[in-house]
Design a protein around this motif. Sequence first.
Motif, PDB file in Angstrom:
ATOM      1  N   MET A   1      15.659  -2.083 -10.218  1.00 30.77           N
ATOM      2  CA  MET A   1      15.883  -1.662 -11.611  1.00 30.77           C
ATOM      3  C   MET A   1      17.363  -1.748 -11.944  1.00 30.77           C
ATOM      4  O   MET A   1      18.182  -1.143 -11.275  1.00 30.77           O
ATOM      5  CB  MET A   1      15.427  -0.211 -11.791  1.00 30.77           C
ATOM      6  CG  MET A   1      13.956  -0.064 -11.954  1.00 30.77           C
ATOM      7  SD  MET A   1      13.530   1.406 -12.935  1.00 30.77           S
ATOM      8  CE  MET A   1      14.186   2.721 -11.920  1.00 30.77           C
ATOM      9  N   GLU A 105      18.927 -13.047 -13.083  1.00 28.29           N
ATOM     10  CA  GLU A 105      18.616 -11.622 -13.235  1.00 28.29           C
ATOM     11  C   GLU A 105      18.891 -11.162 -14.659  1.00 28.29           C
ATOM     12  O   GLU A 105      19.482 -11.889 -15.455  1.00 28.29           O
ATOM     13  CB  GLU A 105      19.481 -10.816 -12.252  1.00 28.29           C
ATOM     14  CG  GLU A 105      19.188 -11.160 -10.808  1.00 28.29           C
ATOM     15  CD  GLU A 105      20.131 -10.469  -9.842  1.00 28.29           C
ATOM     16  OE1 GLU A 105      21.071  -9.796 -10.298  1.00 28.29           O
ATOM     17  OE2 GLU A 105      19.913 -10.613  -8.632  1.00 28.29           O
ATOM     18  N   ASP A 108      17.158  -4.427 -17.076  1.00 31.28           N
ATOM     19  CA  ASP A 108      15.769  -4.030 -17.372  1.00 31.28           C
ATOM     20  C   ASP A 108      15.698  -2.980 -18.466  1.00 31.28           C
ATOM     21  O   ASP A 108      14.815  -3.020 -19.320  1.00 31.28           O
ATOM     22  CB  ASP A 108      15.119  -3.470 -16.101  1.00 31.28           C
ATOM     23  CG  ASP A 108      15.116  -4.509 -14.989  1.00 31.28           C
ATOM     24  OD1 ASP A 108      14.519  -5.573 -15.191  1.00 31.28           O
ATOM     25  OD2 ASP A 108      15.753  -4.259 -13.945  1.00 31.28           O
ATOM     26  N   CYS A 191      15.401  -4.595 -24.581  1.00 32.79           N
ATOM     27  CA  CYS A 191      15.368  -3.632 -23.475  1.00 32.79           C
ATOM     28  C   CYS A 191      15.992  -2.294 -23.871  1.00 32.79           C
ATOM     29  O   CYS A 191      16.353  -1.502 -22.999  1.00 32.79           O
ATOM     30  CB  CYS A 191      16.047  -4.204 -22.235  1.00 32.79           C
ATOM     31  SG  CYS A 191      17.775  -4.587 -22.462  1.00 32.79           S
TER      32      CYS A 191
END
Length: 213
Positions: A1, A105, A108, A191
């Motif tokens: 996370m 990446e 999140d 997000c």
Amino acid sequence: MKIIMLGAPGAGKGTQARMMTEKYEIPQISTGDIFRENIRNQTELGKKAKSYIDQGLLVPDELTLDLVLDRLSGEDCKDGYILDGFPRTIPQAEALTAALEEKGEKIDFAIDVEVPDDNIVQRMSGRRVCPKCGATYHIRYNMPEKEGLCDECGTELIQREDDSPKTVQKRLVVYHEQTQPLIDYYRRKGCLYAVDGTRSTDEVFQEICSVFG
Ligand code: AMP
């Protein structure tokens, strides 16, 4: 996370990040803590950063970016991290996005801890911090077990110099001008999660945990 904590200075980002670190076992990376440690150790970076911090201004991106990106490549960050106080400008956010994209990446969750300005000024005047381990307390809302002493390490608590009312006002202006635009930035990335930061520390924490599902 990979989590970013957004919100005005004093909204409770650091306290929440610390609680999340314990629950999710991923590191809290606080640029403010890194700068304060450098100031304590009187490093070159610390000397440069202090002149900005004391005035309630942001440390320039060129002093901040490499420091954070380097820290994120640490072994302890491989399962994720909580960024507390970074990014604080759009160029910082863009640099972070680019560095993450290079590795396939992304962030999140960007958690925006919402607290109105008048509430912030009141909170900051009562904030106390541990100069040794960085734990934060409040003389009314989040008291240590023994008055004036850190629960974690027993060190005498202090008030941060940049928590004086005048510097807090300046930090709020800087927040609205330079950091608040990040809310839209992360909303567009899909997000962003806003939580009501005016409630008790535990209630805010519950809400944040429910965001992670
Ligand atoms: P904080 O402990 O997060 O409130 O940070 C304290 C001070 O450190 C801020 O008021 C800024 O002067 C500086 N600072 C912390 N993080 C950043 C950042 N990402 N970019 C620029 N300055 C920062």
